[in-house]
Design a protein around this motif. Structure first.
Motif, PDB file in Angstrom:
ATOM      1  N   CYS A  48      48.339 -10.942 -26.555  1.00  0.00           N
ATOM      2  CA  CYS A  48      47.509 -12.128 -26.324  1.00  0.00           C
ATOM      3  C   CYS A  48      48.304 -13.143 -25.477  1.00  0.00           C
ATOM      4  CB  CYS A  48      47.140 -12.745 -27.667  1.00  0.00           C
ATOM      5  SG  CYS A  48      46.160 -14.245 -27.545  1.00  0.00           S
ATOM      6  N   CYS A  50      43.933 -17.017 -32.199  1.00  0.00           N
ATOM      7  CA  CYS A  50      43.376 -17.739 -31.040  1.00  0.00           C
ATOM      8  C   CYS A  50      41.852 -17.753 -31.109  1.00  0.00           C
ATOM      9  CB  CYS A  50      43.843 -17.093 -29.733  1.00  0.00           C
ATOM     10  SG  CYS A  50      45.577 -17.444 -29.346  1.00  0.00           S
ATOM     11  N   CYS A  97      43.918 -12.755 -29.650  1.00  0.00           N
ATOM     12  CA  CYS A  97      44.313 -12.374 -31.011  1.00  0.00           C
ATOM     13  C   CYS A  97      43.412 -13.106 -32.009  1.00  0.00           C
ATOM     14  CB  CYS A  97      45.787 -12.704 -31.258  1.00  0.00           C
ATOM     15  SG  CYS A  97      46.143 -14.471 -31.376  1.00  0.00           S
ATOM     16  N   CYS A 107      48.878 -16.090 -26.032  1.00  0.00           N
ATOM     17  CA  CYS A 107      49.708 -16.971 -26.865  1.00  0.00           C
ATOM     18  C   CYS A 107      51.059 -16.332 -27.168  1.00  0.00           C
ATOM     19  CB  CYS A 107      48.993 -17.315 -28.167  1.00  0.00           C
ATOM     20  SG  CYS A 107      48.896 -15.936 -29.325  1.00  0.00           S
TER      21      CYS A 107
HETATM   22 ZN   LIG Z   1      46.622 -15.483 -29.377  1.00  0.00          ZN
END
Ligand SMILES: [Zn+2]
Ligand SMILES: [Zn+2]
Ligand SMILES: [Zn+2]
Length: 230
Positions: A29, A53, A50, A31
């Motif tokens: 992801c 998120c 993910c 992030c």
């Molecule tokens: Zn994420």
């Protein structure tokens, strides 16, 4: 009319099929903390992310269709099962006076795009209103005035009312369409396997028809209010 589209059929079909696949599914992801296993079918951009998120981006709106990447294809899941909570009374935040062991009430929420289930945490402040009023203030019409476990969004009641005024669509046809929007492959299985699981109701094979009866009752009340009060 068809002839105008005919030469674009391949491109149109490709675009439709392309939406069913995401080359980023299963990769890291953005992030950096998880794998991109989830995507939303209702957000305009359907980028895989993910679980954390996805939940962060759906605190509001909480009633979107979610899919999970299995490794070979996407399958339907829902925000409630992924841990999304609906907090009432403090915008999208948890009530600061809610006890840590407060029971999050599993609630079936019927919206224009499907039948959902979410856990709701009510406001516990001294000035808090009763649960049906808290639901109403959030745009959710309670199915009962005592310990509501089902609520209808104002949007779905308004939409059904508009359908009945313009097309004479029956409540039964509208409800069956909602059932198919929830699970078009196994519409009859939707309620027992997916929605019932987190319901507090005792098992009842007629669960779906309980929902339908609640829909009929609430739609009648909404119609009365629409004709006489607003
Ligand atoms: Zn994420
Ligand atoms: Zn979304
Ligand atoms: Zn509160």
């Amino acid at each position: 009319m068809m002839a105008a589209f005919e030469k674009h059929f391949d491109k149109l079909q490709f675009a439709i099929l392309e939406r069913k696949y995401d080359p980023k599914a299963g990769t890291n992801c953005a992030c950096g903390a998880g794998r991109s296993l989830y995507r939303c079918q209702d957000c305009f951009t359907s980028i895989s992310s993910c679980q954390q998120c996805l939940l962060r981006s759906h605190v509001d709106p909480p009633l979107h269709h979610i899919q999970r990447w299995t490794g070979t294809h996407f399958e339907r899941t829902n925000l409630g099962d992924l841990g999304l909570m609906l907090f009432l009374g403090h915008s999208t935040s948890r009530c600061p006076n809610a006890p840590t062991n407060s029971n999050k009430r599993p609630t079936v929420i019927i919206h224009t795009n499907a039948i959902h289930k979410l856990h709701i945490e009510y406001c516990h402040c001294a000035h808090a209103t009763d649960k049906p009023t808290q639901l109403s203030s959030a745009g959710l019409f309670p199915a009962t005035t005592e310990k509501p476990e089902t609520a209808f969004t104002f949007s779905v009641l308004k939409e059904f009312h508009t359908h009945t005024l313009s097309s004479k669509k029956s409540a039964y046809d509208y409800f069956i369409a909602l059932q198919r929007l929830t699970n078009n492959v196994f519409p009859d299985r939707t309620y027992v396997s997916t929605l019932y699981v987190h319901s507090m109701r005792p098992y009842n094979p007629t669960f779906v028809w309980d929902l339908y009866r609640e829909f009929l009752r609430v739609a009648r009340v909404w119609k009365y209010l629409a004709l006489t009060r607003f």
